[in-house]
Structure formats: structure tokens, C-alpha cells
Motif scaffolding. Structure first.
Motif, PDB file in Angstrom:
ATOM      1  N   MET A 169       0.839  -1.201   0.000  1.00 52.11           N
ATOM      2  CA  MET A 169       0.000   0.000   0.000  1.00 52.11           C
ATOM      3  C   MET A 169       0.874   1.250   0.000  1.00 52.11           C
ATOM      4  O   MET A 169       2.085   1.179   0.200  1.00 52.11           O
ATOM      5  CB  MET A 169      -0.897  -0.006   1.235  1.00 52.11           C
ATOM      6  CG  MET A 169      -1.687  -1.279   1.407  1.00 52.11           C
ATOM      7  SD  MET A 169      -2.988  -1.454   0.241  1.00 52.11           S
ATOM      8  CE  MET A 169      -4.335  -0.926   1.240  1.00 52.11           C
ATOM      9  N   THR A 170       0.241   2.414  -0.177  1.00 55.65           N
ATOM     10  CA  THR A 170       0.983   3.673  -0.236  1.00 55.65           C
ATOM     11  C   THR A 170       1.618   4.035   1.098  1.00 55.65           C
ATOM     12  O   THR A 170       2.605   4.746   1.135  1.00 55.65           O
ATOM     13  CB  THR A 170       0.068   4.828  -0.679  1.00 55.65           C
ATOM     14  OG1 THR A 170      -1.046   4.910   0.204  1.00 55.65           O
ATOM     15  CG2 THR A 170      -0.416   4.640  -2.097  1.00 55.65           C
ATOM     16  N   ASP A 171       1.059   3.538   2.213  1.00 55.88           N
ATOM     17  CA  ASP A 171       1.630   3.856   3.530  1.00 55.88           C
ATOM     18  C   ASP A 171       2.719   2.860   3.947  1.00 55.88           C
ATOM     19  O   ASP A 171       3.258   2.956   5.038  1.00 55.88           O
ATOM     20  CB  ASP A 171       0.534   3.903   4.599  1.00 55.88           C
ATOM     21  CG  ASP A 171      -0.115   2.559   4.858  1.00 55.88           C
ATOM     22  OD1 ASP A 171       0.155   1.594   4.112  1.00 55.88           O
ATOM     23  OD2 ASP A 171      -0.907   2.472   5.813  1.00 55.88           O
ATOM     24  N   GLY A 172       3.037   1.915   3.080  1.00 56.63           N
ATOM     25  CA  GLY A 172       4.100   0.954   3.360  1.00 56.63           C
ATOM     26  C   GLY A 172       3.620  -0.378   3.898  1.00 56.63           C
ATOM     27  O   GLY A 172       4.391  -1.328   3.965  1.00 56.63           O
ATOM     28  N   SER A 173       2.359  -0.462   4.296  1.00 59.18           N
ATOM     29  CA  SER A 173       1.849  -1.738   4.787  1.00 59.18           C
ATOM     30  C   SER A 173       1.699  -2.714   3.628  1.00 59.18           C
ATOM     31  O   SER A 173       1.555  -2.311   2.476  1.00 59.18           O
ATOM     32  CB  SER A 173       0.518  -1.544   5.516  1.00 59.18           C
ATOM     33  OG  SER A 173      -0.452  -1.024   4.639  1.00 59.18           O
ATOM     34  N   GLU A 174       1.750  -3.993   3.946  1.00 62.14           N
ATOM     35  CA  GLU A 174       1.693  -5.033   2.924  1.00 62.14           C
ATOM     36  C   GLU A 174       0.706  -6.118   3.324  1.00 62.14           C
ATOM     37  O   GLU A 174       0.430  -6.305   4.497  1.00 62.14           O
ATOM     38  CB  GLU A 174       3.063  -5.688   2.750  1.00 62.14           C
ATOM     39  CG  GLU A 174       4.157  -4.776   2.290  1.00 62.14           C
ATOM     40  CD  GLU A 174       5.489  -5.490   2.192  1.00 62.14           C
ATOM     41  OE1 GLU A 174       5.624  -6.628   2.723  1.00 62.14           O
ATOM     42  OE2 GLU A 174       6.407  -4.929   1.592  1.00 62.14           O
ATOM     43  N   PHE A 175       0.190  -6.818   2.315  1.00 64.63           N
ATOM     44  CA  PHE A 175      -0.602  -8.016   2.564  1.00 64.63           C
ATOM     45  C   PHE A 175      -0.420  -8.970   1.401  1.00 64.63           C
ATOM     46  O   PHE A 175      -0.045  -8.571   0.304  1.00 64.63           O
ATOM     47  CB  PHE A 175      -2.084  -7.693   2.806  1.00 64.63           C
ATOM     48  CG  PHE A 175      -2.806  -7.128   1.618  1.00 64.63           C
ATOM     49  CD1 PHE A 175      -3.478  -7.964   0.735  1.00 64.63           C
ATOM     50  CD2 PHE A 175      -2.832  -5.767   1.389  1.00 64.63           C
ATOM     51  CE1 PHE A 175      -4.152  -7.456  -0.355  1.00 64.63           C
ATOM     52  CE2 PHE A 175      -3.511  -5.240   0.300  1.00 64.63           C
ATOM     53  CZ  PHE A 175      -4.168  -6.077  -0.573  1.00 64.63           C
ATOM     54  N   LYS A 176      -0.651 -10.218   1.662  1.00 67.13           N
ATOM     55  CA  LYS A 176      -0.528 -11.247   0.625  1.00 67.13           C
ATOM     56  C   LYS A 176      -1.915 -11.628   0.139  1.00 67.13           C
ATOM     57  O   LYS A 176      -2.869 -11.680   0.901  1.00 67.13           O
ATOM     58  CB  LYS A 176       0.190 -12.466   1.172  1.00 67.13           C
ATOM     59  CG  LYS A 176       1.648 -12.214   1.489  1.00 67.13           C
ATOM     60  CD  LYS A 176       2.383 -13.508   1.706  1.00 67.13           C
ATOM     61  CE  LYS A 176       3.829 -13.273   2.051  1.00 67.13           C
ATOM     62  NZ  LYS A 176       4.628 -12.834   0.953  1.00 67.13           N
ATOM     63  N   THR A 177      -2.011 -11.888  -1.170  1.00 68.87           N
ATOM     64  CA  THR A 177      -3.268 -12.303  -1.775  1.00 68.87           C
ATOM     65  C   THR A 177      -2.970 -13.178  -2.970  1.00 68.87           C
ATOM     66  O   THR A 177      -1.833 -13.249  -3.441  1.00 68.87           O
ATOM     67  CB  THR A 177      -4.118 -11.077  -2.178  1.00 68.87           C
ATOM     68  OG1 THR A 177      -5.414 -11.515  -2.579  1.00 68.87           O
ATOM     69  CG2 THR A 177      -3.474 -10.298  -3.309  1.00 68.87           C
ATOM     70  N   ARG A 178      -4.002 -13.818  -3.466  1.00 77.85           N
ATOM     71  CA  ARG A 178      -3.851 -14.621  -4.682  1.00 77.85           C
ATOM     72  C   ARG A 178      -4.314 -13.790  -5.872  1.00 77.85           C
ATOM     73  O   ARG A 178      -5.298 -13.065  -5.780  1.00 77.85           O
ATOM     74  CB  ARG A 178      -4.654 -15.906  -4.573  1.00 77.85           C
ATOM     75  CG  ARG A 178      -4.061 -16.846  -3.552  1.00 77.85           C
ATOM     76  CD  ARG A 178      -4.887 -18.082  -3.286  1.00 77.85           C
ATOM     77  NE  ARG A 178      -5.590 -18.657  -4.419  1.00 77.85           N
ATOM     78  CZ  ARG A 178      -5.127 -19.623  -5.211  1.00 77.85           C
ATOM     79  NH1 ARG A 178      -3.930 -20.120  -5.004  1.00 77.85           N
ATOM     80  NH2 ARG A 178      -5.859 -20.096  -6.202  1.00 77.85           N
ATOM     81  N   SER A 179      -3.599 -13.891  -6.984  1.00 80.82           N
ATOM     82  CA  SER A 179      -3.893 -13.065  -8.141  1.00 80.82           C
ATOM     83  C   SER A 179      -3.378 -13.729  -9.416  1.00 80.82           C
ATOM     84  O   SER A 179      -2.580 -14.656  -9.369  1.00 80.82           O
ATOM     85  CB  SER A 179      -3.210 -11.697  -7.972  1.00 80.82           C
ATOM     86  OG  SER A 179      -3.393 -10.904  -9.125  1.00 80.82           O
ATOM     87  N   THR A 180      -3.842 -13.208 -10.547  1.00 81.80           N
ATOM     88  CA  THR A 180      -3.311 -13.633 -11.838  1.00 81.80           C
ATOM     89  C   THR A 180      -2.246 -12.653 -12.317  1.00 81.80           C
ATOM     90  O   THR A 180      -1.605 -12.883 -13.336  1.00 81.80           O
ATOM     91  CB  THR A 180      -4.423 -13.715 -12.903  1.00 81.80           C
ATOM     92  OG1 THR A 180      -5.041 -12.439 -13.031  1.00 81.80           O
ATOM     93  CG2 THR A 180      -5.449 -14.768 -12.521  1.00 81.80           C
ATOM     94  N   TRP A 181      -2.056 -11.544 -11.589  1.00 78.71           N
ATOM     95  CA  TRP A 181      -1.084 -10.521 -11.964  1.00 78.71           C
ATOM     96  C   TRP A 181       0.332 -11.012 -11.674  1.00 78.71           C
ATOM     97  O   TRP A 181       0.587 -11.642 -10.650  1.00 78.71           O
ATOM     98  CB  TRP A 181      -1.344  -9.234 -11.171  1.00 78.71           C
ATOM     99  CG  TRP A 181      -0.373  -8.145 -11.483  1.00 78.71           C
ATOM    100  CD1 TRP A 181      -0.439  -7.244 -12.503  1.00 78.71           C
ATOM    101  CD2 TRP A 181       0.834  -7.849 -10.774  1.00 78.71           C
ATOM    102  NE1 TRP A 181       0.638  -6.408 -12.469  1.00 78.71           N
ATOM    103  CE2 TRP A 181       1.447  -6.768 -11.415  1.00 78.71           C
ATOM    104  CE3 TRP A 181       1.446  -8.407  -9.671  1.00 78.71           C
ATOM    105  CZ2 TRP A 181       2.639  -6.213 -10.985  1.00 78.71           C
ATOM    106  CZ3 TRP A 181       2.647  -7.864  -9.242  1.00 78.71           C
ATOM    107  CH2 TRP A 181       3.226  -6.783  -9.895  1.00 78.71           C
ATOM    108  N   GLY A 182       1.267 -10.709 -12.561  1.00 80.66           N
ATOM    109  CA  GLY A 182       2.677 -11.034 -12.335  1.00 80.66           C
ATOM    110  C   GLY A 182       2.935 -12.519 -12.228  1.00 80.66           C
ATOM    111  O   GLY A 182       2.249 -13.332 -12.836  1.00 80.66           O
ATOM    112  N   LYS A 183       3.952 -12.844 -11.436  1.00 84.01           N
ATOM    113  CA  LYS A 183       4.275 -14.257 -11.211  1.00 84.01           C
ATOM    114  C   LYS A 183       4.443 -14.489  -9.714  1.00 84.01           C
ATOM    115  O   LYS A 183       4.446 -13.547  -8.926  1.00 84.01           O
ATOM    116  CB  LYS A 183       5.517 -14.657 -11.986  1.00 84.01           C
ATOM    117  CG  LYS A 183       6.738 -13.827 -11.730  1.00 84.01           C
ATOM    118  CD  LYS A 183       7.853 -14.247 -12.675  1.00 84.01           C
ATOM    119  CE  LYS A 183       9.127 -13.493 -12.423  1.00 84.01           C
ATOM    120  NZ  LYS A 183       9.220 -12.180 -12.962  1.00 84.01           N
ATOM    121  N   GLU A 184       4.535 -15.717  -9.312  1.00 85.31           N
ATOM    122  CA  GLU A 184       4.628 -16.104  -7.901  1.00 85.31           C
ATOM    123  C   GLU A 184       5.691 -15.288  -7.168  1.00 85.31           C
ATOM    124  O   GLU A 184       6.829 -15.181  -7.625  1.00 85.31           O
ATOM    125  CB  GLU A 184       4.974 -17.595  -7.795  1.00 85.31           C
ATOM    126  CG  GLU A 184       5.073 -18.119  -6.388  1.00 85.31           C
ATOM    127  CD  GLU A 184       3.730 -18.334  -5.735  1.00 85.31           C
ATOM    128  OE1 GLU A 184       3.641 -18.218  -4.514  1.00 85.31           O
ATOM    129  OE2 GLU A 184       2.760 -18.627  -6.460  1.00 85.31           O
TER     130      GLU A 184
END
Length: 80
Positions: A16-31
């Protein structure tokens, strides 16, 4: 049923823009890739309810306000 009919879902990290992160499943990019957001619900006025200034370009805003001023909706000062 056709083979390979579904997209390849894998785990990515969203930053996120504030530096926080989370993991999710997506078709974007690669593993294992990291998606850096420029706009997110924590910072964008559409989600935060921030004050936005309406710009009057060519009198459009003035015409709109004049046309719909009599609908009985209270204005910003609380008057009808």
C-alpha cells in the motif's frame, strides 16, 4: 472440458501507499512478485471522504447549481 481453461492463480504481495503489505492470490505477475499501489483505499479521497474542491470550468458548475438549487436539499451552510 478444455484443459488450461482457468488462469494461473499464485500468491503475490500488495504494498500500500503507507508501506503496509498483505498477501493475496492473483493472476497478476508471477509467484512472489510485489504489486506497488499508487492509489489505495487508505489514501484516496473517494474512500476516505476527503474534502475535494469543485472547479467551475466555463460556468458549468454555476449552471448546474442554478438549475438544481430549488430541490430543497440543504446547502453547505445548513440552509434550505
Amino acid at each position: 472440458m478444455k484443459q488450461d481453461g482457468h488462469p494461473d492463480y499464485h500468491t503475490i504481495t500488495v504494498k500500500m501507499t503507507d508501506g503496509s503489505e498483505f498477501k493475496t492470490r492473483s493472476t497478476w505477475g508471477k509467484e512472489g512478485d510485489t504489486l506497488h499501489l499508487d492509489i489505495d483505499p487508505k489514501s484516496h479521497p473517494a474512500w476516505t471522504g476527503g474534502q475535494q474542491q469543485l472547479m467551475d470550468r466555463g460556468g458549468r458548475l454555476s449552471r448546474f447549481q442554478k438549475k438544481f438549487s430549488g430541490l430543497g436539499i440543504a446547502d453547505q451552510k445548513g440552509k434550505k
